[in-house]
Enzyme design. Structure first.
Site, short mmCIF file in Angstrom:
data_model
loop_
_atom_site.label_atom_id
_atom_site.label_comp_id
_atom_site.label_asym_id
_atom_site.label_seq_id
_atom_site.Cartn_x
_atom_site.Cartn_y
_atom_site.Cartn_z
N LYS A 164 -23.60 16.31 -104.64
CA LYS A 164 -25.32 15.65 -104.63
C LYS A 164 -25.30 16.37 -105.50
O LYS A 164 -25.67 17.99 -106.32
CB LYS A 164 -25.51 16.33 -103.09
CG LYS A 164 -24.79 16.30 -101.84
CD LYS A 164 -25.41 14.74 -102.09
CE LYS A 164 -25.18 13.79 -100.42
NZ LYS A 164 -25.43 12.21 -100.68
N ASP A 193 -24.25 11.97 -107.17
CA ASP A 193 -25.38 11.07 -106.03
C ASP A 193 -26.41 12.25 -105.99
O ASP A 193 -26.91 13.47 -105.30
CB ASP A 193 -24.45 11.68 -104.00
CG ASP A 193 -26.05 10.85 -103.18
OD1 ASP A 193 -26.96 10.05 -103.98
OD2 ASP A 193 -25.27 10.59 -102.25
N GLU A 218 -25.07 7.73 -108.31
CA GLU A 218 -25.10 6.83 -106.34
C GLU A 218 -26.74 7.12 -106.28
O GLU A 218 -27.55 8.23 -106.26
CB GLU A 218 -24.44 7.49 -105.74
CG GLU A 218 -25.42 6.90 -104.45
CD GLU A 218 -23.58 7.60 -103.33
OE1 GLU A 218 -22.59 7.41 -103.62
OE2 GLU A 218 -24.03 7.90 -102.02
N ASP A 241 -27.10 3.53 -102.21
CA ASP A 241 -26.88 4.00 -101.33
C ASP A 241 -28.92 3.44 -100.69
O ASP A 241 -28.53 1.94 -99.59
CB ASP A 241 -26.54 4.84 -101.04
CG ASP A 241 -25.99 5.91 -99.95
OD1 ASP A 241 -26.19 4.77 -98.40
OD2 ASP A 241 -25.88 7.20 -99.66
N LYS A 265 -23.98 2.34 -95.49
CA LYS A 265 -24.06 2.92 -94.26
C LYS A 265 -23.80 1.63 -93.00
O LYS A 265 -25.18 1.20 -92.79
CB LYS A 265 -25.29 3.81 -94.33
CG LYS A 265 -25.64 5.40 -95.43
CD LYS A 265 -23.94 5.93 -95.03
CE LYS A 265 -24.38 6.90 -96.78
NZ LYS A 265 -23.58 6.58 -97.44
N TRP A 320 -17.04 8.23 -95.91
CA TRP A 320 -16.57 9.34 -95.10
C TRP A 320 -17.37 9.51 -93.97
O TRP A 320 -18.22 8.93 -93.52
CB TRP A 320 -18.14 9.77 -96.21
CG TRP A 320 -18.67 11.37 -96.32
CD1 TRP A 320 -18.85 12.49 -96.82
CD2 TRP A 320 -19.80 11.81 -94.82
NE1 TRP A 320 -19.45 13.47 -95.74
CE2 TRP A 320 -20.49 12.96 -95.14
CE3 TRP A 320 -20.32 11.29 -93.90
CZ2 TRP A 320 -20.69 14.15 -94.40
CZ3 TRP A 320 -21.42 11.76 -93.21
CH2 TRP A 320 -21.43 13.16 -93.12
C1 0XW Z 1 -22.41 11.87 -97.95
N1 0XW Z 1 -23.41 10.98 -97.28
C2 0XW Z 1 -22.12 9.73 -97.21
C3 0XW Z 1 -23.59 11.96 -96.22
C4 0XW Z 1 -24.69 12.27 -95.62
O1 0XW Z 1 -25.28 11.29 -94.55
C5 0XW Z 1 -25.32 11.72 -97.18
C6 0XW Z 1 -24.46 10.88 -97.69
C7 0XW Z 1 -25.33 9.73 -98.67
O2 0XW Z 1 -23.63 9.50 -99.60
O3 0XW Z 1 -26.42 9.95 -99.51
MG MG Z 2 -25.47 8.57 -101.10
#
Ligand code: 0XW
Ligand code: MG
Length: 368
Positions: A164, A193, A218, A241, A265, A320
């Protein structure tokens, strides 16, 4: 099989370690909503939706429960005939709110799987593997700390690491990604990301400053339009995403060449059935993608893993799950866990997990 009642439960999930840090938001506890559909033949099907706080995307726990209060009375007494037929009934009483409808879709798949004696993966196209790769997400941190976390997780079996970044000085992001690359190199695939925090100009600068490091970038920017403005200007492949709010947006991104891959998601896309459509669109263009969710416990984790097992392994970036950030399980007898960087596909008919209602708070009951 008719729906006799729908129970809505809550699970509060404090973050292990105190906080999960992303570019523009830090969460300390998550509010998960579970749906339990009880049928006239005594089966119980489960679904779950757990927004990552109220600003990660336009979803929030209270919104999910308000949407379910609108939907559930219209389903009581109706048949669980097929996910599509139930979705049509749901869409007839509420527009949008796919992230709440996702919990209904999951529970219906669970019920049908139990009824037919097959796992949810079979209903979604058939599992190709008995375990799926997971990936580790290193939260926004300083370079040494991030490199250490990534190296530890890769040594523990993870083959993909998401780092991140964002919400701070560009130099720190460059230093962090460089440190992680130095620590894990080709031993893991990297994703970086920014969770929508960058301007297009920042994304272009960051991309150039890290040109020698192989990773996928990302969701650097906020809107689809900003993401489209980057097309053809980046060294790194770019994944969408947060912008993939429905299958139509995925279709537009594929057709327009906006994305080289996706971080899907399942609840954002409206549930496992809709995400399976996105999976098939990606397969047509050989586009890699994850199958995961923003947060949640064993129920949404199981749904993600069942669907991920049906994805061409060449295209599956990983699943994840929040398990490492959560204390305990909805179903301590059938916990969904990461082992050696992988997650076993739950066994048995349906989802293969059945939460213990005593571990949840019942908020509402619709029907008998
Ligand atoms: C890494 N993740 C899958 C977990 C968090 O919910 C955020 C998300 C992402 O990729 O943004
Ligand atoms: Mg993401």
């Amino acid at each position: 099989m008719k729906i006799e009642s729908i129970h809505v439960h809550q699970a509060l999930l404090p973050v292990v370690g105190g906080a999960y840090r992303m570019a523009q938001t830090t969460v300390e506890a998550l509010d998960s909503t579970l749906v339990e559909i009880v049928t006239d033949d005594g089966r119980r099907g489960w679904g779950e939706t757990c927004p990552l706080g109220p600003v990660y995307q336009p979803h929030h726990a209270l919104g999910a429960r308000a949407a379910l209060a609108q939907i559930a009375p219209a389903l009581v007494g109706t048949d669980v005939d097929s996910p599509r037929a139930v979705a049509r009934r749901v869409d007839a009483v509420l527009a949008g709110h796919g992230y709440a409808k996702a919990a209904i879709d999951t529970a219906v798949l669970d019920l049908l799987g139990q009824h037919l004696g097959v796992p949810v993966s079979t209903l979604l196209g058939g599992a190709l593997v008995d375990r799926v790769p997971s990936y580790y997400s290193v939260t926004v941190g300083d370079p040494e700390e991030s490199a250490r976390a990534a190296a530890t997780k890769v040594a523990g079996g993870y083959r993909r690491v998401q780092v991140k970044i964002g919400g701070r000085d560009l130099g720190r992001d460059v230093a962090t990604v460089t440190a992680v690359w130095d620590a894990v190199g080709h031993r893991a695939r990297l994703a970086v990301d920014a969770n929508r925090a960058m301007t297009a100009a920042h994304a272009l600068q960051f991309d150039r400053l890290t040109a020698a490091i192989p990773f996928s970038l990302e969701q650097p920017c906020n809107t689809v339009e900003e993401m489209e403005s980057l097309r053809g200007r980046l060294y790194h492949p770019v994944f969408l995403d947060e912008n993939t709010e429905d299958v139509g947006t995925v279709l537009r991104a594929i057709a327009g060449g906006t994305a080289d891959g996706f971080s899907f998601k399942v609840t954002r896309l409206g549930g496992p059935s809709q995400t399976a459509v996105a999976r098939d669109l990606c397969a047509l263009r050989s586009l890699p993608h994850t199958v995961d969710d923003a947060w949640g416990g064993d129920v949404i984790a199981a749904a993600c893993v069942h669907l991920a097992a049906t994805v061409d392994p060449r295209l599956l970036e990983g699943t994840w799950i929040a398990q490492e950030w959560i204390e305990g399980h909805h179903d301590p007898d059938h916990p969904v866990v990461v082992e050696d960087g992988h997650i076993a596909v739950p066994q048995g008919p349906g989802l293969g997990v059945c939460p213990d209602p005593d571990r949840l708070t019942r908020l509402a009951v619709y029907g008998a």
